[in-house]
Design a protein around this motif. Structure first.
Motif, short mmCIF file in Angstrom:
data_model
loop_
_atom_site.label_atom_id
_atom_site.label_comp_id
_atom_site.label_asym_id
_atom_site.label_seq_id
_atom_site.Cartn_x
_atom_site.Cartn_y
_atom_site.Cartn_z
N GLN A 175 0.82 -1.20 0.00
CA GLN A 175 0.00 0.00 0.00
C GLN A 175 0.86 1.25 0.00
OE1 GLN A 175 -2.23 -1.05 3.49
NE2 GLN A 175 -4.04 -1.60 2.30
N ALA A 176 1.98 1.22 0.74
CA ALA A 176 2.88 2.36 0.78
C ALA A 176 3.49 2.62 -0.59
CB ALA A 176 3.99 2.15 1.81
N ALA A 177 3.63 1.55 -1.39
CA ALA A 177 4.17 1.69 -2.74
C ALA A 177 3.15 2.23 -3.72
CB ALA A 177 4.69 0.34 -3.25
N GLY A 178 1.90 2.40 -3.25
CA GLY A 178 0.86 2.95 -4.11
C GLY A 178 0.11 1.90 -4.88
N LEU A 179 0.24 0.62 -4.49
CA LEU A 179 -0.46 -0.45 -5.19
C LEU A 179 -1.80 -0.72 -4.53
CD1 LEU A 179 2.46 -2.97 -5.75
CD2 LEU A 179 1.61 -1.22 -7.28
N ASP A 180 -2.81 -0.99 -5.37
CA ASP A 180 -4.14 -1.29 -4.87
C ASP A 180 -4.19 -2.78 -4.52
OD1 ASP A 180 -6.77 -1.70 -4.38
OD2 ASP A 180 -7.47 -1.26 -6.41
N VAL A 181 -4.04 -3.09 -3.24
CA VAL A 181 -3.94 -4.50 -2.84
C VAL A 181 -5.28 -5.20 -2.87
CG1 VAL A 181 -1.90 -4.11 -1.41
CG2 VAL A 181 -4.17 -3.91 -0.38
N THR A 182 -6.36 -4.48 -3.17
CA THR A 182 -7.66 -5.13 -3.28
C THR A 182 -7.92 -5.59 -4.70
OG1 THR A 182 -8.82 -3.06 -3.77
CG2 THR A 182 -8.56 -3.67 -1.45
N GLY A 183 -7.07 -5.19 -5.65
CA GLY A 183 -7.31 -5.51 -7.04
C GLY A 183 -6.23 -6.40 -7.61
N ALA A 184 -6.08 -6.31 -8.96
CA ALA A 184 -5.15 -7.20 -9.65
C ALA A 184 -3.74 -7.00 -9.17
CB ALA A 184 -5.24 -6.95 -11.16
N ALA B 76 -2.57 -6.72 -6.35
CA ALA B 76 -2.27 -7.40 -5.10
C ALA B 76 -1.45 -8.65 -5.34
CB ALA B 76 -3.56 -7.76 -4.36
N THR B 77 -1.56 -9.23 -6.54
CA THR B 77 -0.81 -10.44 -6.86
C THR B 77 0.41 -10.15 -7.70
OG1 THR B 77 -2.15 -10.82 -8.83
CG2 THR B 77 -2.89 -11.86 -6.78
N ALA B 78 0.68 -8.88 -7.97
CA ALA B 78 1.80 -8.55 -8.84
C ALA B 78 3.12 -8.98 -8.23
CB ALA B 78 1.83 -7.04 -9.12
N GLY B 79 3.28 -8.85 -6.92
CA GLY B 79 4.51 -9.27 -6.28
C GLY B 79 4.75 -10.75 -6.43
N ALA B 80 3.66 -11.55 -6.43
CA ALA B 80 3.79 -12.99 -6.60
C ALA B 80 4.24 -13.33 -8.01
CB ALA B 80 2.46 -13.68 -6.30
N ALA B 81 3.86 -12.49 -9.00
CA ALA B 81 4.23 -12.77 -10.38
C ALA B 81 5.71 -12.51 -10.61
CB ALA B 81 3.40 -11.90 -11.33
N ALA B 82 6.29 -11.60 -9.85
CA ALA B 82 7.72 -11.30 -10.01
C ALA B 82 8.34 -11.12 -8.64
CB ALA B 82 7.90 -10.04 -10.84
N PRO B 83 8.49 -12.23 -7.87
CA PRO B 83 9.05 -12.13 -6.53
C PRO B 83 10.50 -11.70 -6.58
CG PRO B 83 8.90 -14.42 -7.21
CD PRO B 83 8.20 -13.62 -8.25
N ALA B 84 11.01 -11.32 -5.40
CA ALA B 84 12.37 -10.81 -5.33
C ALA B 84 13.37 -11.80 -5.92
CB ALA B 84 12.74 -10.49 -3.88
N ARG C 176 10.91 -4.36 -11.40
CA ARG C 176 9.80 -5.14 -10.86
C ARG C 176 8.62 -4.25 -10.50
NH1 ARG C 176 14.06 -7.62 -8.08
NH2 ARG C 176 13.44 -6.67 -6.10
N ALA C 177 8.91 -3.04 -10.02
CA ALA C 177 7.82 -2.11 -9.69
C ALA C 177 7.09 -1.67 -10.95
CB ALA C 177 8.37 -0.91 -8.94
N ALA C 178 7.84 -1.35 -12.01
CA ALA C 178 7.20 -0.96 -13.28
C ALA C 178 6.35 -2.11 -13.82
CB ALA C 178 8.27 -0.57 -14.30
N LEU C 179 6.87 -3.32 -13.69
CA LEU C 179 6.12 -4.49 -14.14
C LEU C 179 4.81 -4.64 -13.37
CD1 LEU C 179 5.77 -7.14 -15.68
CD2 LEU C 179 7.28 -8.23 -14.01
N ALA C 180 4.84 -4.41 -12.06
CA ALA C 180 3.63 -4.52 -11.26
C ALA C 180 2.56 -3.56 -11.74
CB ALA C 180 3.95 -4.25 -9.78
N PHE C 181 2.96 -2.35 -12.10
CA PHE C 181 1.99 -1.39 -12.62
C PHE C 181 1.50 -1.80 -14.00
CE2 PHE C 181 3.95 1.37 -9.38
CZ PHE C 181 2.81 1.88 -8.79
N ALA D 151 7.20 3.14 -15.99
CA ALA D 151 8.47 3.49 -15.34
C ALA D 151 8.29 4.69 -14.42
CB ALA D 151 9.53 3.79 -16.40
N ARG D 152 7.51 5.68 -14.84
CA ARG D 152 7.26 6.85 -13.98
C ARG D 152 6.51 6.44 -12.72
NH1 ARG D 152 7.13 12.35 -14.10
NH2 ARG D 152 7.86 12.41 -16.26
N GLN D 153 5.50 5.57 -12.86
CA GLN D 153 4.75 5.10 -11.70
C GLN D 153 5.67 4.40 -10.70
OE1 GLN D 153 1.91 7.03 -12.42
NE2 GLN D 153 0.96 5.41 -11.24
#
Length: 227
Positions: free
Chosen positions: A58-67, A69-77, A86-91, A135-137
């Motif tokens: 949430q602090a990163a500005g991601l909507d954890v109630t929507g799609a 929320a699983t972005a981190g799982a798609a590209a874990p550390a 990885r952040a650009a990919l999540a957006f 990338a800006r996001q």
């Protein structure tokens, strides 16, 4: 909190989750009483870490109630790639399916938002606008002044000037941009064990689409590493 600091915190929390889950599994072979106690402690630690992980997203500005929320799982550390990539990919992932309205117009309310990430933008082919927006996001805007790019050739030239360009034939990482000459640009989502490259691309069939290519990236001419 900056995006870099947030992503570092997410990486730490993922490690905590892995350790707590592994610890509870290890104690399961102990006596029933000890195993039960250890499992309960592990579950408590895991739940606490998960709550912290959600807060970090949430602090990163991601909507954890929507799609997203699983972005981190798609590209874990552990999947490789830079924090910025990885952040650009999540957006980018949360935008899959956004389409031109009407088809063939190079425009829609959402595509106009992508264009806003690039100085001096106008209605037209928007694949470079899309990656500039992602990338800006992510806090890693394209361009020496963070101006973004509307032309694919300008993305590639900037990457060359700044040491971010990887040659054709390289093995990309999640979050790298994938470039096809001056024609098209997307973002790498993953590379599977067989070498196939999975991407997310704006202005692909008039929408944000997922695509899959062979190890050569469908004739990709370079990659761009963000961050």
């Amino acid at each position: 909190m900056s995006i870099e600091a947030t992503l570092q915190r997410i990486t730490q929390l993922q490690s905590m989750l892995a350790l707590s889950q592994g610890g509870s599994g290890a104690t399961a072979t102990a006596t029933p009483a000890v195993a039960s106690s250890s499992a309960a402690m592990g579950a408590t630690d895991t739940a606490s870490s998960q709550r912290s992980f959600t807060s970090a997203l949430q602090a990163a500005g991601l909507d954890v109630t929507g799609a997203s929320a699983t972005a981190g799982a798609a590209a874990p550390a552990g999947a490789g790639g830079t924090n910025a990539g990885r952040a650009a990919l999540a957006f980018a992932e949360r935008e899959v399916g956004q389409a031109e309205q009407p088809p063939g117009s190079n425009d829609s309310a959402r595509i106009a938002t992508y264009r806003n990430a690039t100085a001096g933008s106008g209605v037209g082919p928007w694949c470079a606008y899309f990656v500039s927006w992602a990338a800006r996001q992510a806090g890693a805007p394209l361009g020496e002044q963070g101006q973004g790019f509307g032309a694919v050739a300008d993305v590639a030239a900037w990457a060359q000037r700044t040491g971010r360009s990887l040659p054709a034939g390289s093995k990309p990482q999640p979050g790298d941009l994938i470039v096809w000459g001056s024609r098209h640009v997307g973002i790498v989502e993953s590379v599977d064990a067989g070498g196939s490259i999975h991407t997310i691309e704006g202005n692909s069939s008039d929408r944000v689409s997922r695509r899959t290519y062979g190890p050569d990236g469908g004739g990709a001419t370079s990659y761009v590493r963000l961050g």
